[in-house]
Design a protein around this motif. Structure first.
Motif, PDB file in Angstrom:
ATOM      1  N   TYR A  55       0.824  -1.206   0.000  1.00  0.00           N
ATOM      2  CA  TYR A  55       0.000   0.000   0.000  1.00  0.00           C
ATOM      3  C   TYR A  55       0.865   1.266   0.000  1.00  0.00           C
ATOM      4  N   TYR A  56       1.884   1.292   0.861  1.00  0.00           N
ATOM      5  CA  TYR A  56       2.713   2.491   0.934  1.00  0.00           C
ATOM      6  C   TYR A  56       3.602   2.664  -0.302  1.00  0.00           C
ATOM      7  N   ILE A  57       4.028   1.571  -0.895  1.00  0.00           N
ATOM      8  CA  ILE A  57       4.792   1.697  -2.149  1.00  0.00           C
ATOM      9  C   ILE A  57       3.890   2.233  -3.251  1.00  0.00           C
ATOM     10  N   LEU A  58       2.653   1.740  -3.303  1.00  0.00           N
ATOM     11  CA  LEU A  58       1.710   2.265  -4.294  1.00  0.00           C
ATOM     12  C   LEU A  58       1.459   3.750  -4.060  1.00  0.00           C
ATOM     13  N   GLN A  59       1.388   4.164  -2.794  1.00  0.00           N
ATOM     14  CA  GLN A  59       1.214   5.579  -2.470  1.00  0.00           C
ATOM     15  C   GLN A  59       2.386   6.401  -2.986  1.00  0.00           C
ATOM     16  N   GLN A  60       3.591   5.866  -2.861  1.00  0.00           N
ATOM     17  CA  GLN A  60       4.775   6.597  -3.297  1.00  0.00           C
ATOM     18  C   GLN A  60       4.881   6.658  -4.823  1.00  0.00           C
ATOM     19  N   LEU A  61       4.512   5.561  -5.483  1.00  0.00           N
ATOM     20  CA  LEU A  61       4.653   5.516  -6.935  1.00  0.00           C
ATOM     21  C   LEU A  61       3.538   6.268  -7.650  1.00  0.00           C
ATOM     22  N   TRP A  62       2.303   6.064  -7.200  1.00  0.00           N
ATOM     23  CA  TRP A  62       1.147   6.718  -7.806  1.00  0.00           C
ATOM     24  C   TRP A  62       0.345   7.336  -6.679  1.00  0.00           C
ATOM     25  N   ALA A  63       0.503   8.618  -6.450  1.00  0.00           N
ATOM     26  CA  ALA A  63       0.013   9.303  -5.257  1.00  0.00           C
ATOM     27  C   ALA A  63      -1.463   9.105  -4.935  1.00  0.00           C
ATOM     28  N   PRO A  64      -2.393   9.183  -5.877  1.00  0.00           N
ATOM     29  CA  PRO A  64      -3.797   9.092  -5.451  1.00  0.00           C
ATOM     30  C   PRO A  64      -4.296   7.663  -5.217  1.00  0.00           C
ATOM     31  N   THR A  65      -3.431   6.736  -4.908  1.00  0.00           N
ATOM     32  CA  THR A  65      -3.846   5.358  -4.661  1.00  0.00           C
ATOM     33  C   THR A  65      -4.584   5.268  -3.330  1.00  0.00           C
ATOM     34  N   SER A  66      -5.618   4.488  -3.321  1.00  0.00           N
ATOM     35  CA  SER A  66      -6.396   4.318  -2.108  1.00  0.00           C
ATOM     36  C   SER A  66      -6.215   2.906  -1.557  1.00  0.00           C
ATOM     37  N   VAL A  67      -6.618   2.721  -0.318  1.00  0.00           N
ATOM     38  CA  VAL A  67      -6.460   1.414   0.329  1.00  0.00           C
ATOM     39  C   VAL A  67      -7.419   0.385  -0.264  1.00  0.00           C
ATOM     40  N   TRP A  68      -8.453   0.845  -0.961  1.00  0.00           N
ATOM     41  CA  TRP A  68      -9.417  -0.094  -1.536  1.00  0.00           C
ATOM     42  C   TRP A  68      -8.750  -0.998  -2.557  1.00  0.00           C
ATOM     43  N   VAL A  70      -5.810  -2.443  -2.357  1.00  0.00           N
ATOM     44  CA  VAL A  70      -5.230  -3.574  -1.628  1.00  0.00           C
ATOM     45  C   VAL A  70      -6.340  -4.515  -1.178  1.00  0.00           C
ATOM     46  N   PHE A  71      -7.434  -3.942  -0.651  1.00  0.00           N
ATOM     47  CA  PHE A  71      -8.559  -4.783  -0.225  1.00  0.00           C
ATOM     48  C   PHE A  71      -9.189  -5.506  -1.419  1.00  0.00           C
ATOM     49  N   ALA A  72      -9.312  -4.819  -2.545  1.00  0.00           N
ATOM     50  CA  ALA A  72      -9.892  -5.449  -3.738  1.00  0.00           C
ATOM     51  C   ALA A  72      -9.041  -6.626  -4.196  1.00  0.00           C
ATOM     52  N   LEU A  73      -7.726  -6.458  -4.184  1.00  0.00           N
ATOM     53  CA  LEU A  73      -6.833  -7.555  -4.560  1.00  0.00           C
ATOM     54  C   LEU A  73      -6.959  -8.710  -3.572  1.00  0.00           C
ATOM     55  N   PHE A  74      -7.003  -8.386  -2.277  1.00  0.00           N
ATOM     56  CA  PHE A  74      -7.139  -9.416  -1.244  1.00  0.00           C
ATOM     57  C   PHE A  74      -8.421 -10.229  -1.459  1.00  0.00           C
ATOM     58  N   PHE A  75      -9.529  -9.543  -1.661  1.00  0.00           N
ATOM     59  CA  PHE A  75     -10.800 -10.255  -1.800  1.00  0.00           C
ATOM     60  C   PHE A  75     -10.910 -10.967  -3.151  1.00  0.00           C
ATOM     61  N   ALA A  76     -10.282 -10.449  -4.179  1.00  0.00           N
ATOM     62  CA  ALA A  76     -10.275 -11.153  -5.471  1.00  0.00           C
ATOM     63  C   ALA A  76      -9.510 -12.466  -5.346  1.00  0.00           C
ATOM     64  N   VAL A  77      -8.385 -12.432  -4.655  1.00  0.00           N
ATOM     65  CA  VAL A  77      -7.616 -13.664  -4.426  1.00  0.00           C
ATOM     66  C   VAL A  77      -8.421 -14.631  -3.568  1.00  0.00           C
ATOM     67  N   ALA A  78      -9.081 -14.101  -2.536  1.00  0.00           N
ATOM     68  CA  ALA A  78      -9.882 -14.957  -1.654  1.00  0.00           C
ATOM     69  C   ALA A  78     -11.034 -15.598  -2.420  1.00  0.00           C
ATOM     70  N   PHE A  79     -11.696 -14.828  -3.255  1.00  0.00           N
ATOM     71  CA  PHE A  79     -12.816 -15.349  -4.044  1.00  0.00           C
ATOM     72  C   PHE A  79     -12.340 -16.438  -5.004  1.00  0.00           C
ATOM     73  N   THR A  80     -11.237 -16.158  -5.707  1.00  0.00           N
ATOM     74  CA  THR A  80     -10.711 -17.137  -6.663  1.00  0.00           C
ATOM     75  C   THR A  80     -10.250 -18.405  -5.948  1.00  0.00           C
ATOM     76  N   PHE A  81      -9.557 -18.246  -4.832  1.00  0.00           N
ATOM     77  CA  PHE A  81      -9.081 -19.413  -4.077  1.00  0.00           C
ATOM     78  C   PHE A  81     -10.252 -20.235  -3.553  1.00  0.00           C
ATOM     79  N   THR A  82     -11.307 -19.575  -3.108  1.00  0.00           N
ATOM     80  CA  THR A  82     -12.477 -20.289  -2.592  1.00  0.00           C
ATOM     81  C   THR A  82     -13.135 -21.115  -3.682  1.00  0.00           C
ATOM     82  N   ILE A  83     -13.267 -20.564  -4.866  1.00  0.00           N
ATOM     83  CA  ILE A  83     -13.887 -21.307  -5.981  1.00  0.00           C
ATOM     84  C   ILE A  83     -13.012 -22.511  -6.354  1.00  0.00           C
ATOM     85  N   ILE A  84     -11.719 -22.304  -6.446  1.00  0.00           N
ATOM     86  CA  ILE A  84     -10.821 -23.422  -6.784  1.00  0.00           C
ATOM     87  C   ILE A  84     -10.860 -24.476  -5.678  1.00  0.00           C
ATOM     88  N   TYR A  85     -10.834 -24.041  -4.435  1.00  0.00           N
ATOM     89  CA  TYR A  85     -10.872 -24.965  -3.303  1.00  0.00           C
ATOM     90  C   TYR A  85     -12.176 -25.771  -3.315  1.00  0.00           C
TER      91      TYR A  85
END
Length: 129
Positions: A55-68, A70-85
């Motif tokens: 999150y903080y690296i994204l803030q440094q590289l592209w300033a208007p990055t929001s925490v959403w 990181v959460f979107a990536l987390f939940f996308a991985v969780a959703f995909t892993f759940t379907i595969i599981y």
């Protein structure tokens, strides 16, 4: 004095999450004497550090990055892993599913951290050239 020391330690561990992983690993190896269990525990505990670092690296590289993001990536991985599981196991075992999601997110955020750190380093180098 204590507050600034704790803040500096937290900032260091979030900036260099591999250091946090190593400190947790060394501590748990000394306590449990089991390297494999210590690696898993250090990975589980430091996943949050890698997510914060990304999150903080994204803030440094592209300033208007929001925490959403990181959460979107987390939940996308969780959703995909759940379907595969679910397709592989035909049933849900909540504790195994949660551990799998958490550890897969740890691996993905470690890779993203390494890639973004390299990109940021190269971007900084070429900005001075």
């Amino acid at each position: 004095m204590v507050t600034s020391t704790v803040a500096a330690f937290i900032a260091t561990v979030v900036t260099i999450p591999a250091l946090g992983w190593y400190l947790i690993y060394i501590t748990t190896v000394k306590i449990t004497k089991q390297k494999r269990k210590s690696i898993k525990l250090a990975s589980d505990c430091s996943a949050v550090l890698f997510m914060a670092a990304v999150y903080y690296i994204l803030q440094q590289l592209w300033a208007p990055t929001s925490v959403w993001l990181v959460f979107a990536l987390f939940f996308a991985v969780a959703f995909t892993f759940t379907i595969i599981y679910w397709n592989v196991m035909d049933d849900f075992y909540a504790s195994k599913l949660f551990k799998g999601i958490w550890r897969l997110n740890f691996l993905i955020f470690v890779v993203i951290y390494i890639v973004l750190s390299g990109y940021g380093l190269l971007k900084s180098i070429f900005s001075f050239v």
